[in-house]
Design an enzyme around this catalytic site. Structure first.
Site, PDB file in Angstrom:
ATOM      1  N   ASN A   1       1.071  -1.266   0.136  1.00  0.00           N
ATOM      2  CA  ASN A   1       0.156  -0.356  -0.113  1.00  0.00           C
ATOM      3  C   ASN A   1       0.956   1.053  -0.087  1.00  0.00           C
ATOM      4  O   ASN A   1       0.251   2.145   0.255  1.00  0.00           O
ATOM      5  CB  ASN A   1      -1.344   0.254   1.279  1.00  0.00           C
ATOM      6  CG  ASN A   1      -0.129   0.062   2.588  1.00  0.00           C
ATOM      7  OD1 ASN A   1       0.833  -0.374   2.567  1.00  0.00           O
ATOM      8  ND2 ASN A   1      -1.160   0.072   3.019  1.00  0.00           N
ATOM      9  N   HIS A   2       2.005   1.306  -0.292  1.00  0.00           N
ATOM     10  CA  HIS A   2       3.466   2.268  -0.215  1.00  0.00           C
ATOM     11  C   HIS A   2       2.769   2.928  -1.380  1.00  0.00           C
ATOM     12  O   HIS A   2       2.973   2.263  -2.876  1.00  0.00           O
ATOM     13  CB  HIS A   2       4.726   1.570  -0.021  1.00  0.00           C
ATOM     14  CG  HIS A   2       4.161   1.934   1.236  1.00  0.00           C
ATOM     15  ND1 HIS A   2       6.300   1.017   1.581  1.00  0.00           N
ATOM     16  CD2 HIS A   2       4.360   1.850   2.275  1.00  0.00           C
ATOM     17  CE1 HIS A   2       6.165   0.665   2.660  1.00  0.00           C
ATOM     18  NE2 HIS A   2       5.018   0.829   3.480  1.00  0.00           N
TER      19      HIS A   2
ATOM     20  N   ILE B   1       3.058   6.729  -3.658  1.00  0.00           N
ATOM     21  CA  ILE B   1       3.394   9.032  -4.235  1.00  0.00           C
ATOM     22  C   ILE B   1       1.888   9.337  -4.843  1.00  0.00           C
ATOM     23  O   ILE B   1       1.950   8.164  -6.081  1.00  0.00           O
ATOM     24  CB  ILE B   1       5.153   8.966  -5.114  1.00  0.00           C
ATOM     25  CG1 ILE B   1       5.881   7.947  -4.545  1.00  0.00           C
ATOM     26  CG2 ILE B   1       5.086  10.241  -5.482  1.00  0.00           C
ATOM     27  CD1 ILE B   1       6.908   8.278  -5.463  1.00  0.00           C
TER      28      ILE B   1
ATOM     29  N   PRO C   1      -5.052   9.157   4.036  1.00  0.00           N
ATOM     30  CA  PRO C   1      -5.016   8.406   3.603  1.00  0.00           C
ATOM     31  C   PRO C   1      -6.311   7.351   2.668  1.00  0.00           C
ATOM     32  O   PRO C   1      -6.064   7.340   3.681  1.00  0.00           O
ATOM     33  CB  PRO C   1      -3.743   7.672   2.787  1.00  0.00           C
ATOM     34  CG  PRO C   1      -3.069   7.312   4.043  1.00  0.00           C
ATOM     35  CD  PRO C   1      -3.614   8.171   5.048  1.00  0.00           C
ATOM     36  N   GLY C   2      -7.087   7.591   1.519  1.00  0.00           N
ATOM     37  CA  GLY C   2      -8.048   7.135   1.278  1.00  0.00           C
ATOM     38  C   GLY C   2      -6.921   5.495   0.762  1.00  0.00           C
ATOM     39  O   GLY C   2      -6.119   5.007   1.827  1.00  0.00           O
TER      40      GLY C   2
ATOM     41  N   SER D   1      -8.332  11.819   0.574  1.00  0.00           N
ATOM     42  CA  SER D   1      -7.120  11.457   1.626  1.00  0.00           C
ATOM     43  C   SER D   1      -7.639  12.714   2.196  1.00  0.00           C
ATOM     44  O   SER D   1      -8.118  13.727   1.810  1.00  0.00           O
ATOM     45  CB  SER D   1      -6.103  11.667   1.370  1.00  0.00           C
ATOM     46  OG  SER D   1      -5.486  10.162   0.905  1.00  0.00           O
TER      47      SER D   1
ATOM     48  N   HIS E   1      -4.898   5.553  10.271  1.00  0.00           N
ATOM     49  CA  HIS E   1      -3.437   5.694   9.205  1.00  0.00           C
ATOM     50  C   HIS E   1      -4.117   5.811   7.994  1.00  0.00           C
ATOM     51  O   HIS E   1      -3.459   6.498   7.284  1.00  0.00           O
ATOM     52  CB  HIS E   1      -2.713   5.069   9.844  1.00  0.00           C
ATOM     53  CG  HIS E   1      -2.544   3.914   9.139  1.00  0.00           C
ATOM     54  ND1 HIS E   1      -4.070   2.902   9.307  1.00  0.00           N
ATOM     55  CD2 HIS E   1      -1.938   2.677   8.474  1.00  0.00           C
ATOM     56  CE1 HIS E   1      -3.866   1.909   8.605  1.00  0.00           C
ATOM     57  NE2 HIS E   1      -2.857   2.079   8.225  1.00  0.00           N
TER      58      HIS E   1
END
Length: 397
Positions: free
Chosen positions: A162-163, A165, A302-303, A309, A326
Site C-alpha cells: 500500500n506504499h 506517491i 489517506p484513503g 485523502s 492512519h
C-alpha cells in the site's frame, strides 16, 4: 461519534469503530491485548482490522513494557505531505510522462538506488545529524545479518504493497504531494529479529497469543530493542524526507515555467512507539496503524488509490491517547480482493487517476478498503479536517 467501550480483562477497550462492523478475529485480538499484565489502556481506531498479534488501527499504552508485534514489521511507516504553488491550470493534458518521471527518480517495489543518495547534493535537504545517524548503524547491525550497503541503497525508495506517491488536488484546485513508506527491509529484519527474541523469554510463555510477546523495562533485551526501534523509526523518516526531495526535484524540472514553490513538509509515523505521559503515568504508547493527533498537531489520513485523502489537525483527545486512524483500513484481505474484483473493476474505480491498472495492484483496488469518508465521520472528536484531497496521479510499487 464518540467511542464505544466494551469490557476487557485488564482495561476497557475504547472503540471509535462500530464493534458490529469489526471482524471477529480482530475483536479477539483486541480482547487478547487487554489481558496483558502491563497494559494501562487500549484505543481502537475506525480503520481497525485484523493484523499479526495486534490489530492494525490500535493504540496500546503499557507501563514498563512494549510489544514489538504491536508496532508491526514496517517500523516507522508513515506519511509525508507538501502543499505546492501549482494549480490545475499548470498541468499538462497527458499525465503519463509525469508519472514516468517520478518512477524513474524514485525506485518502487523491490527496486533500490544504484548508489546511495547523497543528501548533501539535494536541494533544501538538512544534512545535520546524517553522519551521526549512520554512525549508529554498527550497533543496530549486531541484531541482524544485514549489509549496510543495502540499507543505504534502499534509503529514498518506496517499496510495494500500500506504499504510494500521489499528486492530488485540494478543494481549491491546488496541487499537493504525498507519499507513504517506512523503514524498508532493514526495519522488517529488525522487527522480525526482536519478535523472535521476545517469544523465547520466560515471562511471555503464558500469554494467550505468542505474537503478543513483550520486552520489559530494565532488561538488556528491552534496551536492545529500543535502540534498534528508534534507529529504524529515524531511518523511516529520513527515507520519506529523501523521497520528497527527489519528488520536488521532478516537479521543479517538469514545471520550470510555473516556478513551483513548496510549503513546509507535514510528516507523521503510523507504526511506532512513543514515550508519553497520561494520568500521572509514564507509558510506552504503541501506534500500529494510527497517527498521533495531539492538540494542533498535523497529520495525514489517506484513503485508497481512487478515493480522497485528508490533511488533519489533532484535537488532543486523551481518551484515544491523542491518536487517530492512519487511513481507511482494509475491509478485505489481499487474496480476497484478488478473488472478488476484476481488472474492469480496477479501471472503473480508478477512472480519472493516472496510475497502474494491472493485476499487480488489483489487491490495492479502492473496493478492498473501507469508506474513508465514513472513517473520518467516526473520528470527528479526534481530528479536524484541514484539507480534503483527491489524487490525479498515483505511483504504486
Amino acid at each position: 461519534m464518540s467511542y464505544v467501550e466494551i469490557p476487557g480483562a485488564k482495561v476497557p477497550i475504547r472503540m471509535w469503530a462500530d464493534p458490529a462492523s469489526v471482524e471477529e478475529g480482530a475483536l479477539q485480538q483486541l480482547r487478547n491485548v487487554a489481558t496483558l499484565p502491563w497494559i494501562k489502556g487500549l484505543a481502537v481506531m475506525p480503520d481497525v482490522h485484523y493484523g499479526k498479534g495486534a490489530t492494525v488501527g490500535s493504540v496500546i499504552a503499557m507501563q514498563g513494557a512494549v510489544c514489538p508485534a504491536a508496532v508491526g514489521v514496517d517500523i516507522g511507516c508513515g506519511m509525508s505531505a507538501v502543499k505546492t504553488s501549482l494549480t490545475a491550470n499548470d498541468l499538462p493534458g497527458d499525465l503519463s510522462r509525469l508519472r514516468s518521471k517520478i518512477e524513474q527518480a524514485i525506485p518502487v517495489g523491490r527496486g533500490m538506488h544504484d548508489s546511495p543518495v547523497d543528501p548533501g547534493r539535494m536541494y533544501g535537504f538538512a544534512t545535520s545529524g546524517w553522519d551521526e545517524f549512520w554512525g549508529r548503524f554498527e550497533g543496530v547491525a549486531d541484531a541482524v545479518k544485514f549489509r549496510e550497503e543495502r540499507a543505504a541503497k534502499q534509503m529514498g525508495t518506496l517499496g510495494a504493497g500500500n506504499h504510494h506517491i500521489e499528486l492530488l488536488f485540494d478543494t481549491e484546485g491546488v496541487v499537493w504531494l504525498t507519499l507513504h513508506s517506512g523503514s524498508r527491509n532493514i526495519g522488517k529484519e529488525l522487527a522480525e529479529h526482536h519478535i523472535g527474541v521476545a517469544q523465547k523469554l520466560a515471562h511471555n510463555q503464558g500469554l494467550v497469543d505468542r505474537d503478543l510477546a513483550v520486552f520489559v523495562a530494565d532488561t538488556p533485551q528491552m534496551a536492545a530493542y529500543r535502540n534498534d526501534l528508534y534507529w529504524a523509526q529515524e531511518y523511516a523518516k529520513y527515507n520519506r524526507t529523501i523521497m520528497m526531495a527527489l519528488l520536488k526535484d521532478v516537479i521543479r524540472k517538469e514545471f520550470k515555467k510555473a516556478k513551483p514553490t513548496f510549503e513546509p513538509e507535514i510528516s507523521c509515523h503510523h507504526n511506532y512507539v512513543s514515550e508519553e505521559r497520561y494520568e500521572g503515568m509514564d507509558l510506552l504508547v504503541t501506534r500500529k496503524g494510527a497517527i498521533r493527533a495531539g492538540s494542533g498537531e498535523y497529520g495525514i489520513i489517506p484513503g485508497s488509490m481512487g478515493t480522497s485523502s485528508y490533511i488533519v489537525k489533532g484535537r488532543g483527545n486523551e481518551k484515544a491517547f491523542n491518536s487517530a486512524s492512519h487511513g481507511a483500513g482494509r475491509r478485505m484481505s489481499r487474496n480476497a480482493a484478488k478473488r472478488h474484483f476484476t481488472m474492469r473493476d480496477l479501471e472503473d474505480q480508478t477512472r480519472g487517476v493516472e496510475c497502474r491498472k494491472d493485476s499487480g495492484v488489483l489487491d490495492e483496488i479502492p473496493g478492498a478498503y473501507k469508506n474513508i469518508d465514513q472513517v473520518m465521520a467516526q473520528q470527528r472528536d479526534l481530528v479536524e479536517v484541514v484539507a480534503k484531497l483527491k489524487q490525479f496521479i498515483c505511483v504504486k510499487g
